[in-house]
Write a protein that holds these residues in place. Structure first.
Motif, mmCIF file in Angstrom:
data_model
loop_
_atom_site.group_PDB
_atom_site.id
_atom_site.type_symbol
_atom_site.label_atom_id
_atom_site.label_comp_id
_atom_site.label_asym_id
_atom_site.label_seq_id
_atom_site.Cartn_x
_atom_site.Cartn_y
_atom_site.Cartn_z
ATOM 1 N N ALA A 77 -2.937 -10.324 -1.199
ATOM 2 C CA ALA A 77 -2.361 -9.820 -2.443
ATOM 3 C C ALA A 77 -2.257 -10.960 -3.441
ATOM 4 C CB ALA A 77 -0.989 -9.204 -2.186
ATOM 5 N N ASP A 81 -5.654 -2.193 -7.960
ATOM 6 C CA ASP A 81 -5.063 -2.967 -9.047
ATOM 7 C C ASP A 81 -3.894 -2.181 -9.640
ATOM 8 O OD1 ASP A 81 -7.277 -4.599 -8.587
ATOM 9 O OD2 ASP A 81 -8.448 -3.609 -10.141
ATOM 10 N N ASP A 138 -2.508 -14.599 1.521
ATOM 11 C CA ASP A 138 -3.663 -14.008 2.184
ATOM 12 C C ASP A 138 -3.793 -14.561 3.595
ATOM 13 O OD1 ASP A 138 -5.554 -16.442 2.109
ATOM 14 O OD2 ASP A 138 -5.060 -16.201 -0.009
ATOM 15 N N GLN A 195 -15.932 -6.890 -3.180
ATOM 16 C CA GLN A 195 -14.570 -6.609 -3.623
ATOM 17 C C GLN A 195 -14.187 -5.207 -3.168
ATOM 18 O OE1 GLN A 195 -13.313 -8.042 -7.731
ATOM 19 N NE2 GLN A 195 -15.520 -7.901 -8.056
ATOM 20 N N HIS A 200 -10.376 -3.630 -3.807
ATOM 21 C CA HIS A 200 -8.947 -3.823 -4.019
ATOM 22 C C HIS A 200 -8.361 -2.778 -4.961
ATOM 23 C CE1 HIS A 200 -10.014 -5.925 -7.817
ATOM 24 N NE2 HIS A 200 -10.890 -6.597 -7.095
ATOM 25 N N SER A 251 0.814 -1.205 0.000
ATOM 26 C CA SER A 251 0.000 0.000 0.000
ATOM 27 C C SER A 251 0.849 1.256 0.000
ATOM 28 C CB SER A 251 -0.937 -0.019 1.217
ATOM 29 O OG SER A 251 -0.181 0.004 2.405
ATOM 30 N N LEU A 271 -10.425 -9.578 -1.977
ATOM 31 C CA LEU A 271 -10.403 -10.205 -3.299
ATOM 32 C C LEU A 271 -11.368 -11.368 -3.355
ATOM 33 C CD1 LEU A 271 -6.514 -10.492 -3.515
ATOM 34 C CD2 LEU A 271 -7.893 -8.616 -4.411
ATOM 35 N N GLN A 325 -3.022 -7.238 -7.393
ATOM 36 C CA GLN A 325 -4.237 -6.798 -6.716
ATOM 37 C C GLN A 325 -4.029 -6.930 -5.213
ATOM 38 O OE1 GLN A 325 -7.251 -9.423 -8.399
ATOM 39 N NE2 GLN A 325 -7.901 -7.825 -9.810
ATOM 40 N N VAL A 326 -4.417 -5.900 -4.460
ATOM 41 C CA VAL A 326 -4.251 -5.902 -3.012
ATOM 42 C C VAL A 326 -5.542 -5.421 -2.367
ATOM 43 C CG1 VAL A 326 -2.942 -5.006 -1.054
ATOM 44 C CG2 VAL A 326 -1.788 -5.400 -3.230
ATOM 45 N N GLY A 327 -6.075 -6.202 -1.405
ATOM 46 C CA GLY A 327 -7.273 -5.794 -0.689
ATOM 47 C C GLY A 327 -8.203 -6.962 -0.446
#
Length: 438
Positions: free
Chosen positions: A199, A147, A216, A143, A145, A18, A165, A161-163
């Motif tokens: 991620a 990208d 994750d 969702q 995230h 992040s 998911l 992708q982070v968050g």
């Protein structure tokens, strides 16, 4: 030197990701549109904002059961679990900015999706939304995230992708327009994960080969007391694209990590007993109208324990094979077939959850009332589903419209009686759903 616990390593990884995003964002603008003036900066922001999209979609359906089971559940069916009752499955809105993996430049985008309806009961993340709702219709962040496209490593480059998911494993997903049927196969309910905080990376090694990997907190868990154990889980796999002159695609994805709750099996077992998920599927386009898909899945959990036909066992296994066929009758009608064999070796995987919050309570290890299923030795389930999808192009800002009447036959192939309140070894249901999106 002090070694950090693995869970803290996950936190540091996500925090570092992040923190990198603002820098990547600045780098992207520096490469594509240099900030030579305030006017240029404003133009860059306008361009970045210009392709943000907002879409919405509503789905509702019913699966009728002439046997009128008591209690009134279609055994082994998550999304249409209440027999003979119409349900609002999903009312969802998605705000997103897509990235284009074909462009050789830094890019940043995002996806934010909120979903309200009966499907939400099965797609919560512990500690995020699972304690907020008690009714059948619930609300989740399906969702959320960031990208990022990174022009690194190879010519095909890297996507991240982070968050929050949606899990990438398997053929059938949460979005009803991404799958052929209203109901889900047993494989899609019991042998693949649903949601993650973590991620995911997709490395485009060559035009033919993609490599997928990620980390994750676990299936539908978050951090701290909202995790059912203290260890992360990881994905690894590959895609083979454009085989057989562009007609064949193969996707393999494996996953390993503890998934059991410490409340159920104890702290040590919860942190060390691994669950191994493995799924491979292939889709072949025979011609412009006909395509076939085959999926094989194997799951083994070291932490599940119980009593079977041959005494006490440690660990649970499930193997399955699913076949799909899709035939485009014309521009407005498509015929679909799904056939499945699912072996639950210890009767520890397949369950129907009685109550609006029972599924997530079982995941957390705090309860989870279920409808009585087969006991003793394992069960081999068979599922045959047929439908015809009506999907006209309505225009006038209607992005998608489809009606999917469906018939489904479920059967225990080895004599157990899990269906219709434990009375039958088979179950016949019929119904379908309607979807409209803008």
């Amino acid at each position: 030197m002090t070694t950090l616990p693995k869970k803290q390593k996950v936190l540091l990884l996500l925090s570092a990701s992040s923190l990198l995003l603002p820098a990547l964002h600045k780098t992207a603008h520096a490469q594509v549109l240099p900030f030579t003036s305030l006017k240029t900066s404003s133009s860059s922001l306008d361009r970045w904002l210009s392709d943000i999209t907002l879409t919405g979609q509503i789905e509702g359906g019913i699966m009728a059961n002439p046997a009128r089971p008591n209690p009134g559940y279609n055994y082994g069916d998550f999304l249409a679990d209440h027999a003979n009752q119409v349900q609002l499955n999903q009312a969802e809105f998605t705000l997103s900015k897509a990235i284009d993996s074909s462009l050789n430049e830094y890019q940043i985008g995002f996806t934010l999706e909120g979903l309200y309806g009966s499907d939400a009961r099965y797609y919560h993340v512990l500690g995020i939304s699972d304690q907020e709702w008690k009714a059948r219709y619930q609300l989740i962040p399906a969702q959320a995230h960031v990208d990022v496209h990174l022009p690194w490593l190879t010519k095909g480059e890297l996507d991240m992708q982070v968050g929050i998911l949606q899990a990438p494993m398997g053929v059938e997903g949460l979005d009803p327009t991404s799958r052929a049927f209203y109901t889900l196969a047993y494989t899609s309910e019991y042998s693949v994960p649903f949601e993650h905080i973590g991620a995911m990376f997709n490395w485009h090694v060559t035009p033919m080969v993609d490599v997928t990997f990620g980390i994750d907190t676990g299936n539908q868990t978050s951090f701290g007391s909202s995790d059912n154990n203290h260890m992360p889980a990881a994905y690894f796999g590959f895609n083979l694209n454009n085989l057989a002159h562009g007609k064949l695609r193969i996707v393999e994805l494996s996953r390993v990590g503890p998934e059991n709750s410490w409340r159920s099996v104890g702290h040590y077992e919860a942190d060390h007993a691994q669950r191994f998920w493995n799924d491979i599927n292939a889709t072949y386009d025979i011609n412009d109208k006909l395509s076939v898909t085959a999926e094989f899945n194997y799951l083994h959990d070291e932490g599940v324990r119980g009593i079977g036909a041959r005494g006490q066992f440690a660990g649970a296994d499930a193997e399955s094979f699913v076949s799909f066929l899709s035939y485009k009758i014309n521009k407005e009608f498509t015929f679909n077939y799904r056939g499945e064999i699912y072996r639950d070796n210890n009767n520890m995987m397949v369950a129907t959850f009685r109550g609006n919050n029972s599924y997530m309570e079982a995941l957390a290890g705090t309860g989870g009332e279920t409808v009585a299923g087969p006991s003793g030795h394992g069960t081999t389930y068979g599922d045959l589903s047929l439908n015809v999808v009506y999907h006209p192009d309505l225009g006038h800002h209607v992005r998608v419209f489809q009606l999917r009447p469906e018939i489904r036959f479920d059967r225990s192939l080895n004599g157990t009686t899990p269906f219709n309140g434990g009375r039958n070894n088979g179950m016949f249901t019929f119904g379908g759903d309607a979807v409209i999106g803008f």
